[in-house]
Design a protein around this motif. Sequence first.
Motif, PDB file in Angstrom:
ATOM      1  N   THR A 252      19.567  12.183  -9.230  1.00  0.00           N
ATOM      2  CA  THR A 252      18.568  13.081  -9.039  1.00  0.00           C
ATOM      3  C   THR A 252      17.173  12.822  -9.244  1.00  0.00           C
ATOM      4  OG1 THR A 252      18.809  13.936 -11.452  1.00  0.00           O
ATOM      5  CG2 THR A 252      20.669  14.629 -10.307  1.00  0.00           C
ATOM      6  N   ALA A 253      17.042  11.757  -9.827  1.00  0.00           N
ATOM      7  CA  ALA A 253      15.571  11.283 -10.201  1.00  0.00           C
ATOM      8  C   ALA A 253      14.991  10.698  -8.868  1.00  0.00           C
ATOM      9  CB  ALA A 253      15.581   9.946 -11.087  1.00  0.00           C
ATOM     10  N   LYS A 254      13.778  10.647  -8.649  1.00  0.00           N
ATOM     11  CA  LYS A 254      13.026  10.378  -7.509  1.00  0.00           C
ATOM     12  C   LYS A 254      13.318   8.989  -7.007  1.00  0.00           C
ATOM     13  CE  LYS A 254       8.215   9.508  -5.962  1.00  0.00           C
ATOM     14  NZ  LYS A 254       6.863   9.572  -6.310  1.00  0.00           N
ATOM     15  N   ASP A 255      13.366   8.142  -8.219  1.00  0.00           N
ATOM     16  CA  ASP A 255      13.705   6.600  -7.801  1.00  0.00           C
ATOM     17  C   ASP A 255      15.286   6.414  -7.811  1.00  0.00           C
ATOM     18  OD1 ASP A 255      10.768   6.157  -7.446  1.00  0.00           O
ATOM     19  OD2 ASP A 255      10.591   5.671  -9.646  1.00  0.00           O
ATOM     20  N   GLU A 256      15.923   7.324  -7.997  1.00  0.00           N
ATOM     21  CA  GLU A 256      17.392   7.074  -8.191  1.00  0.00           C
ATOM     22  C   GLU A 256      17.807   6.140  -9.318  1.00  0.00           C
ATOM     23  OE1 GLU A 256      19.720   6.577  -4.571  1.00  0.00           O
ATOM     24  OE2 GLU A 256      18.158   7.423  -3.344  1.00  0.00           O
ATOM     25  N   PHE A 257      16.779   6.050 -10.159  1.00  0.00           N
ATOM     26  CA  PHE A 257      17.187   5.389 -11.435  1.00  0.00           C
ATOM     27  C   PHE A 257      16.229   5.889 -12.519  1.00  0.00           C
ATOM     28  CE2 PHE A 257      19.401   1.916  -9.444  1.00  0.00           C
ATOM     29  CZ  PHE A 257      20.263   1.361 -10.618  1.00  0.00           C
ATOM     30  N   ASN A 258      16.723   6.129 -13.881  1.00  0.00           N
ATOM     31  CA  ASN A 258      16.142   6.585 -14.787  1.00  0.00           C
ATOM     32  C   ASN A 258      16.238   5.736 -16.157  1.00  0.00           C
ATOM     33  OD1 ASN A 258      14.445   8.635 -15.892  1.00  0.00           O
ATOM     34  ND2 ASN A 258      15.782  10.286 -14.937  1.00  0.00           N
ATOM     35  N   GLY A 259      15.574   6.515 -17.149  1.00  0.00           N
ATOM     36  CA  GLY A 259      15.774   5.625 -18.399  1.00  0.00           C
ATOM     37  C   GLY A 259      14.577   5.295 -18.781  1.00  0.00           C
ATOM     38  N   ARG A 260      14.128   5.196 -20.272  1.00  0.00           N
ATOM     39  CA  ARG A 260      12.833   4.983 -20.583  1.00  0.00           C
ATOM     40  C   ARG A 260      12.649   3.422 -20.264  1.00  0.00           C
ATOM     41  NH1 ARG A 260      11.938   8.230 -26.236  1.00  0.00           N
ATOM     42  NH2 ARG A 260      11.467  10.178 -25.474  1.00  0.00           N
ATOM     43  N   PHE A 261      13.646   2.523 -20.401  1.00  0.00           N
ATOM     44  CA  PHE A 261      13.103   1.082 -20.279  1.00  0.00           C
ATOM     45  C   PHE A 261      13.092   0.952 -18.851  1.00  0.00           C
ATOM     46  CE2 PHE A 261      14.391  -3.281 -19.193  1.00  0.00           C
ATOM     47  CZ  PHE A 261      13.555  -4.010 -19.721  1.00  0.00           C
ATOM     48  N   PHE A 262      13.884   1.669 -17.835  1.00  0.00           N
ATOM     49  CA  PHE A 262      13.381   1.330 -16.417  1.00  0.00           C
ATOM     50  C   PHE A 262      12.025   1.779 -16.077  1.00  0.00           C
ATOM     51  CE2 PHE A 262      13.244   3.603 -12.182  1.00  0.00           C
ATOM     52  CZ  PHE A 262      13.423   2.528 -11.280  1.00  0.00           C
ATOM     53  N   LEU A 263      11.544   3.042 -16.554  1.00  0.00           N
ATOM     54  CA  LEU A 263      10.289   3.595 -16.457  1.00  0.00           C
ATOM     55  C   LEU A 263       9.190   2.579 -16.906  1.00  0.00           C
ATOM     56  CD1 LEU A 263      10.836   7.423 -17.406  1.00  0.00           C
ATOM     57  CD2 LEU A 263      10.843   6.202 -14.962  1.00  0.00           C
ATOM     58  N   LEU A 264       9.477   2.007 -18.002  1.00  0.00           N
ATOM     59  CA  LEU A 264       8.421   1.058 -18.671  1.00  0.00           C
ATOM     60  C   LEU A 264       8.393  -0.177 -17.875  1.00  0.00           C
ATOM     61  CD1 LEU A 264       6.891  -0.212 -20.905  1.00  0.00           C
ATOM     62  CD2 LEU A 264       8.989  -1.057 -21.949  1.00  0.00           C
ATOM     63  N   ALA A 265       9.483  -0.607 -17.136  1.00  0.00           N
ATOM     64  CA  ALA A 265       9.405  -1.894 -16.542  1.00  0.00           C
ATOM     65  C   ALA A 265       8.837  -1.671 -15.162  1.00  0.00           C
ATOM     66  CB  ALA A 265      10.742  -2.367 -16.040  1.00  0.00           C
TER      67      ALA A 265
ATOM     68  N   PRO B 174      12.485   0.736  -5.939  1.00  0.00           N
ATOM     69  CA  PRO B 174      12.650   1.039  -7.293  1.00  0.00           C
ATOM     70  C   PRO B 174      14.198   0.890  -7.586  1.00  0.00           C
ATOM     71  CG  PRO B 174      11.109   2.805  -6.325  1.00  0.00           C
ATOM     72  CD  PRO B 174      11.499   1.628  -5.465  1.00  0.00           C
ATOM     73  N   ILE B 175      14.968   1.272  -6.218  1.00  0.00           N
ATOM     74  CA  ILE B 175      16.487   1.036  -6.566  1.00  0.00           C
ATOM     75  C   ILE B 175      16.707  -0.407  -6.804  1.00  0.00           C
ATOM     76  CG2 ILE B 175      18.618   1.011  -5.404  1.00  0.00           C
ATOM     77  CD1 ILE B 175      17.761   3.732  -4.020  1.00  0.00           C
ATOM     78  N   ALA B 176      16.154  -1.301  -6.148  1.00  0.00           N
ATOM     79  CA  ALA B 176      16.291  -2.805  -6.362  1.00  0.00           C
ATOM     80  C   ALA B 176      15.896  -3.158  -7.701  1.00  0.00           C
ATOM     81  CB  ALA B 176      15.359  -3.560  -5.202  1.00  0.00           C
ATOM     82  N   LEU B 177      14.882  -2.715  -8.297  1.00  0.00           N
ATOM     83  CA  LEU B 177      14.392  -3.168  -9.595  1.00  0.00           C
ATOM     84  C   LEU B 177      15.530  -2.608 -10.627  1.00  0.00           C
ATOM     85  CD1 LEU B 177      12.435  -4.049 -11.630  1.00  0.00           C
ATOM     86  CD2 LEU B 177      11.204  -1.556 -11.616  1.00  0.00           C
ATOM     87  N   GLY B 178      15.887  -1.323 -10.363  1.00  0.00           N
ATOM     88  CA  GLY B 178      17.153  -0.875 -11.253  1.00  0.00           C
ATOM     89  C   GLY B 178      18.281  -1.885 -11.363  1.00  0.00           C
ATOM     90  N   ARG B 179      18.584  -2.091 -10.192  1.00  0.00           N
ATOM     91  CA  ARG B 179      19.965  -3.023 -10.107  1.00  0.00           C
ATOM     92  C   ARG B 179      19.717  -4.293 -10.653  1.00  0.00           C
ATOM     93  NH1 ARG B 179      21.295  -1.301  -3.789  1.00  0.00           N
ATOM     94  NH2 ARG B 179      22.593   0.587  -4.332  1.00  0.00           N
TER      95      ARG B 179
END
Length: 225
Positions: A183-196, A211-216
């Motif tokens: 549901t998130a714009k980058d398909e990843f969420n969470g404060r650490f993900f947002l910080l990174a 962003p998906i590649a970063l989350g993975r």
Amino acid sequence: MSSREKIAERVSDEIVDRLHQLIEGQREIHLFKDRLVHFLTRYERYLANTPQVTRKERRTQVSRLRDKTSGFLSALAELHDEVIRDFDTQLDHLTHDERWEGFDFLNKDQDLPSGDETLKQARVACERILEVCRGELDRLDTTKGARKGSLNPSLDQMLVDLAALYETETGHSARSHCYRDETAKDEFNGRFFLLAKALLDEFVPGSFGTPIALGRRINQVLQEG
């Protein structure tokens, strides 16, 4: 000015404050800034020492150089004596000015410049290059079964460092605060993900692809750690 000092100039108080508020950091903000500068400095050092050529491409290039060098040596060895004499004569003429430069014709005790040795030097140089090529290919064969490292160790180290800082600042697991969210714009969420993502976007844009590649990548790096 050192690399750290240059990076410290780029890490403005406004950026630090924004990132600190993003994760609701608990420690003094100057400590938070100091760690970010340290991580970014280490990132640049790691990046400078990261190999730019894959093992496969290195093998291809070294093999090609070995084969071409070996072929050149074979061609030299097959030259007829008459051809060698003609080449030596032409090379002697070509390098005449260079070899006689600075020669004092009034000094009778001075040795005459030696004849041209281009072919001899080329042969010796090729033999050395061939030896190095064989050694490099042997090394690649010896380490063939070794575990492959990260293709981007500088980014991985940054994420590990940032995760440790996040957990110190918040008391929460960085790994649990980076999760898939369709549901998130980058398909990843969470404060650490947002910080990174915010830090990398600001200082090393393009370092993680999407962003998906970063989350993975975050999940993979922290899981391995």
